[in-house]
Write a protein that holds these residues in place. Sequence first.
Motif, PDB file in Angstrom:
ATOM      1  N   GLY A  74       0.809  -1.217   0.000  1.00  0.00           N
ATOM      2  CA  GLY A  74       0.000   0.000   0.000  1.00  0.00           C
ATOM      3  C   GLY A  74       0.836   1.259   0.000  1.00  0.00           C
ATOM      4  O   GLY A  74       0.520   2.233  -0.692  1.00  0.00           O
ATOM      5  N   TRP A  75       1.929   1.242   0.747  1.00  0.00           N
ATOM      6  CA  TRP A  75       2.782   2.425   0.764  1.00  0.00           C
ATOM      7  C   TRP A  75       3.536   2.584  -0.550  1.00  0.00           C
ATOM      8  O   TRP A  75       3.741   3.704  -1.015  1.00  0.00           O
ATOM      9  CB  TRP A  75       3.721   2.415   1.966  1.00  0.00           C
ATOM     10  N   TYR A  76       3.960   1.473  -1.173  1.00  0.00           N
ATOM     11  CA  TYR A  76       4.562   1.630  -2.498  1.00  0.00           C
ATOM     12  C   TYR A  76       3.538   2.203  -3.467  1.00  0.00           C
ATOM     13  O   TYR A  76       3.844   3.065  -4.285  1.00  0.00           O
ATOM     14  CB  TYR A  76       5.170   0.321  -3.015  1.00  0.00           C
ATOM     15  N   GLY A  77       2.280   1.749  -3.371  1.00  0.00           N
ATOM     16  CA  GLY A  77       1.223   2.313  -4.211  1.00  0.00           C
ATOM     17  C   GLY A  77       1.037   3.797  -3.955  1.00  0.00           C
ATOM     18  O   GLY A  77       0.921   4.600  -4.890  1.00  0.00           O
ATOM     19  N   THR A  78       1.015   4.171  -2.691  1.00  0.00           N
ATOM     20  CA  THR A  78       0.879   5.585  -2.324  1.00  0.00           C
ATOM     21  C   THR A  78       2.016   6.410  -2.925  1.00  0.00           C
ATOM     22  O   THR A  78       1.806   7.528  -3.384  1.00  0.00           O
ATOM     23  CB  THR A  78       0.876   5.737  -0.783  1.00  0.00           C
ATOM     24  N   GLN A  79       3.213   5.844  -2.920  1.00  0.00           N
ATOM     25  CA  GLN A  79       4.379   6.560  -3.435  1.00  0.00           C
ATOM     26  C   GLN A  79       4.485   6.495  -4.957  1.00  0.00           C
ATOM     27  O   GLN A  79       5.391   7.085  -5.551  1.00  0.00           O
ATOM     28  CB  GLN A  79       5.665   5.999  -2.805  1.00  0.00           C
ATOM     29  N   GLY A  80       3.584   5.741  -5.607  1.00  0.00           N
ATOM     30  CA  GLY A  80       3.589   5.671  -7.066  1.00  0.00           C
ATOM     31  C   GLY A  80       4.631   4.721  -7.628  1.00  0.00           C
ATOM     32  O   GLY A  80       5.025   4.844  -8.789  1.00  0.00           O
ATOM     33  N   PHE A  81       5.084   3.757  -6.824  1.00  0.00           N
ATOM     34  CA  PHE A  81       6.065   2.776  -7.287  1.00  0.00           C
ATOM     35  C   PHE A  81       5.399   1.407  -7.284  1.00  0.00           C
ATOM     36  O   PHE A  81       4.656   1.068  -6.367  1.00  0.00           O
ATOM     37  CB  PHE A  81       7.306   2.760  -6.384  1.00  0.00           C
ATOM     38  N   SER A  82       5.682   0.597  -8.284  1.00  0.00           N
ATOM     39  CA  SER A  82       5.098  -0.735  -8.388  1.00  0.00           C
ATOM     40  C   SER A  82       5.559  -1.623  -7.230  1.00  0.00           C
ATOM     41  O   SER A  82       6.756  -1.890  -7.078  1.00  0.00           O
ATOM     42  CB  SER A  82       5.508  -1.374  -9.717  1.00  0.00           C
ATOM     43  N   ALA A  83       4.604  -2.102  -6.452  1.00  0.00           N
ATOM     44  CA  ALA A  83       4.936  -2.999  -5.333  1.00  0.00           C
ATOM     45  C   ALA A  83       5.531  -4.296  -5.852  1.00  0.00           C
ATOM     46  O   ALA A  83       6.459  -4.848  -5.239  1.00  0.00           O
ATOM     47  CB  ALA A  83       3.695  -3.269  -4.483  1.00  0.00           C
ATOM     48  N   ALA A  84       5.029  -4.797  -6.976  1.00  0.00           N
ATOM     49  CA  ALA A  84       5.580  -6.029  -7.548  1.00  0.00           C
ATOM     50  C   ALA A  84       7.040  -5.824  -7.938  1.00  0.00           C
ATOM     51  O   ALA A  84       7.888  -6.691  -7.691  1.00  0.00           O
ATOM     52  CB  ALA A  84       4.760  -6.469  -8.760  1.00  0.00           C
ATOM     53  N   GLU A  85       7.354  -4.683  -8.511  1.00  0.00           N
ATOM     54  CA  GLU A  85       8.741  -4.380  -8.869  1.00  0.00           C
ATOM     55  C   GLU A  85       9.601  -4.260  -7.610  1.00  0.00           C
ATOM     56  O   GLU A  85      10.749  -4.712  -7.584  1.00  0.00           O
ATOM     57  CB  GLU A  85       8.818  -3.097  -9.699  1.00  0.00           C
ATOM     58  N   ALA A  86       9.057  -3.653  -6.556  1.00  0.00           N
ATOM     59  CA  ALA A  86       9.793  -3.551  -5.287  1.00  0.00           C
ATOM     60  C   ALA A  86      10.103  -4.940  -4.742  1.00  0.00           C
ATOM     61  O   ALA A  86      11.213  -5.191  -4.256  1.00  0.00           O
ATOM     62  CB  ALA A  86       8.983  -2.747  -4.268  1.00  0.00           C
ATOM     63  N   ILE A  87       9.136  -5.846  -4.841  1.00  0.00           N
ATOM     64  CA  ILE A  87       9.359  -7.231  -4.384  1.00  0.00           C
ATOM     65  C   ILE A  87      10.517  -7.848  -5.155  1.00  0.00           C
ATOM     66  O   ILE A  87      11.403  -8.470  -4.563  1.00  0.00           O
ATOM     67  CB  ILE A  87       8.060  -8.050  -4.522  1.00  0.00           C
ATOM     68  N   TRP A  88      10.526  -7.664  -6.462  1.00  0.00           N
ATOM     69  CA  TRP A  88      11.629  -8.203  -7.269  1.00  0.00           C
ATOM     70  C   TRP A  88      12.959  -7.578  -6.877  1.00  0.00           C
ATOM     71  O   TRP A  88      13.957  -8.281  -6.697  1.00  0.00           O
ATOM     72  CB  TRP A  88      11.363  -7.983  -8.760  1.00  0.00           C
ATOM     73  N   GLN A  89      12.984  -6.255  -6.724  1.00  0.00           N
ATOM     74  CA  GLN A  89      14.241  -5.575  -6.411  1.00  0.00           C
ATOM     75  C   GLN A  89      14.737  -5.872  -5.003  1.00  0.00           C
ATOM     76  O   GLN A  89      15.934  -5.773  -4.731  1.00  0.00           O
ATOM     77  CB  GLN A  89      14.092  -4.065  -6.611  1.00  0.00           C
ATOM     78  N   LEU A  90      13.835  -6.235  -4.103  1.00  0.00           N
ATOM     79  CA  LEU A  90      14.211  -6.484  -2.708  1.00  0.00           C
ATOM     80  C   LEU A  90      14.160  -7.962  -2.329  1.00  0.00           C
ATOM     81  O   LEU A  90      14.268  -8.309  -1.157  1.00  0.00           O
ATOM     82  CB  LEU A  90      13.287  -5.683  -1.779  1.00  0.00           C
ATOM     83  N   LYS A  91      14.042  -8.841  -3.314  1.00  0.00           N
ATOM     84  CA  LYS A  91      13.844 -10.266  -3.031  1.00  0.00           C
ATOM     85  C   LYS A  91      14.922 -10.865  -2.130  1.00  0.00           C
ATOM     86  O   LYS A  91      14.638 -11.742  -1.328  1.00  0.00           O
ATOM     87  CB  LYS A  91      13.697 -11.075  -4.315  1.00  0.00           C
ATOM     88  N   ASP A  92      16.135 -10.385  -2.229  1.00  0.00           N
ATOM     89  CA  ASP A  92      17.221 -10.928  -1.408  1.00  0.00           C
ATOM     90  C   ASP A  92      17.187 -10.422   0.035  1.00  0.00           C
ATOM     91  O   ASP A  92      17.942 -10.907   0.877  1.00  0.00           O
ATOM     92  CB  ASP A  92      18.576 -10.594  -2.036  1.00  0.00           C
ATOM     93  N   TYR A  93      16.328  -9.442   0.314  1.00  0.00           N
ATOM     94  CA  TYR A  93      16.226  -8.842   1.645  1.00  0.00           C
ATOM     95  C   TYR A  93      14.850  -9.071   2.271  1.00  0.00           C
ATOM     96  O   TYR A  93      14.596  -8.620   3.380  1.00  0.00           O
ATOM     97  CB  TYR A  93      16.449  -7.326   1.558  1.00  0.00           C
ATOM     98  N   LEU A  94      13.954  -9.747   1.561  1.00  0.00           N
ATOM     99  CA  LEU A  94      12.548  -9.831   1.937  1.00  0.00           C
ATOM    100  C   LEU A  94      12.319 -10.752   3.137  1.00  0.00           C
ATOM    101  O   LEU A  94      12.560 -11.951   3.075  1.00  0.00           O
ATOM    102  CB  LEU A  94      11.748 -10.317   0.733  1.00  0.00           C
ATOM    103  N   LEU A  95      11.842 -10.168   4.250  1.00  0.00           N
ATOM    104  CA  LEU A  95      11.567 -10.916   5.475  1.00  0.00           C
ATOM    105  C   LEU A  95      10.075 -11.047   5.752  1.00  0.00           C
ATOM    106  O   LEU A  95       9.651 -11.949   6.469  1.00  0.00           O
ATOM    107  CB  LEU A  95      12.234 -10.235   6.674  1.00  0.00           C
ATOM    108  N   ASN A  96       9.275 -10.132   5.212  1.00  0.00           N
ATOM    109  CA  ASN A  96       7.853 -10.112   5.497  1.00  0.00           C
ATOM    110  C   ASN A  96       7.173  -9.235   4.453  1.00  0.00           C
ATOM    111  O   ASN A  96       7.823  -8.392   3.843  1.00  0.00           O
ATOM    112  CB  ASN A  96       7.615  -9.540   6.903  1.00  0.00           C
ATOM    113  N   VAL A  97       5.879  -9.455   4.247  1.00  0.00           N
ATOM    114  CA  VAL A  97       5.110  -8.657   3.300  1.00  0.00           C
ATOM    115  C   VAL A  97       3.795  -8.259   3.948  1.00  0.00           C
ATOM    116  O   VAL A  97       3.124  -9.093   4.560  1.00  0.00           O
ATOM    117  CB  VAL A  97       4.821  -9.445   1.998  1.00  0.00           C
ATOM    118  N   HIS A  98       3.443  -6.980   3.823  1.00  0.00           N
ATOM    119  CA  HIS A  98       2.140  -6.476   4.232  1.00  0.00           C
ATOM    120  C   HIS A  98       1.367  -6.175   2.959  1.00  0.00           C
ATOM    121  O   HIS A  98       1.658  -5.204   2.265  1.00  0.00           O
ATOM    122  CB  HIS A  98       2.268  -5.202   5.064  1.00  0.00           C
TER     123      HIS A  98
END
Length: 165
Positions: A74-98
């Motif tokens: 939701g916050w990535y959406g608010t900021q106008g950035f694709s949450a799916a793309e953020a997941i891809w870019q942060l996949k090596d650091y991903l501990l949890n998803v809201h």
Amino acid sequence: YPRWTRLCFETAKMLGIELITSGITKESAPVIYSLCNEYGMKVGVENHPEKHPDEIKAAIGDYGDLLGTTVDTGWYGTQGFSAAEAIWQLKDYLLNVHLKDVREIGEHNPVALGTGIAGIAESVQALKEIGYDRTVSIEHEAGKHDPTEDCAKALVWVKRVFNEG
């Protein structure tokens, strides 16, 4: 650092919690990292004001063994950035998803999951593609509206999408 920071770690430890989600800065990362070491925990840096995954990576810095990220769609959406793309870019650091949805870019107005602009289906697909196997939370900040029914429907939908081919 404030006393409440240590109290958060102490309380989480007493409750058997191994992951805290919080916003941190690049400057606070060394202190948070030392508390992670001391209490045997991890911290997932949650995006709120951050507009891009690179800002999260900068906050994590060299502390990626105990600091990671909690992606808030939701916050990535608010900021106008694709949450799916953020997941891809942060996949090596991903501990949890809201998983959270919002009505529009620029204002943080949560709505029922799948009814806004945050790209929830694309985010779930990204999680499947990267082989994510940790916790996914359904988050719905509903204000005065009781979100129970919306969350129950969202849970059924998310489970179905995760289990599809």
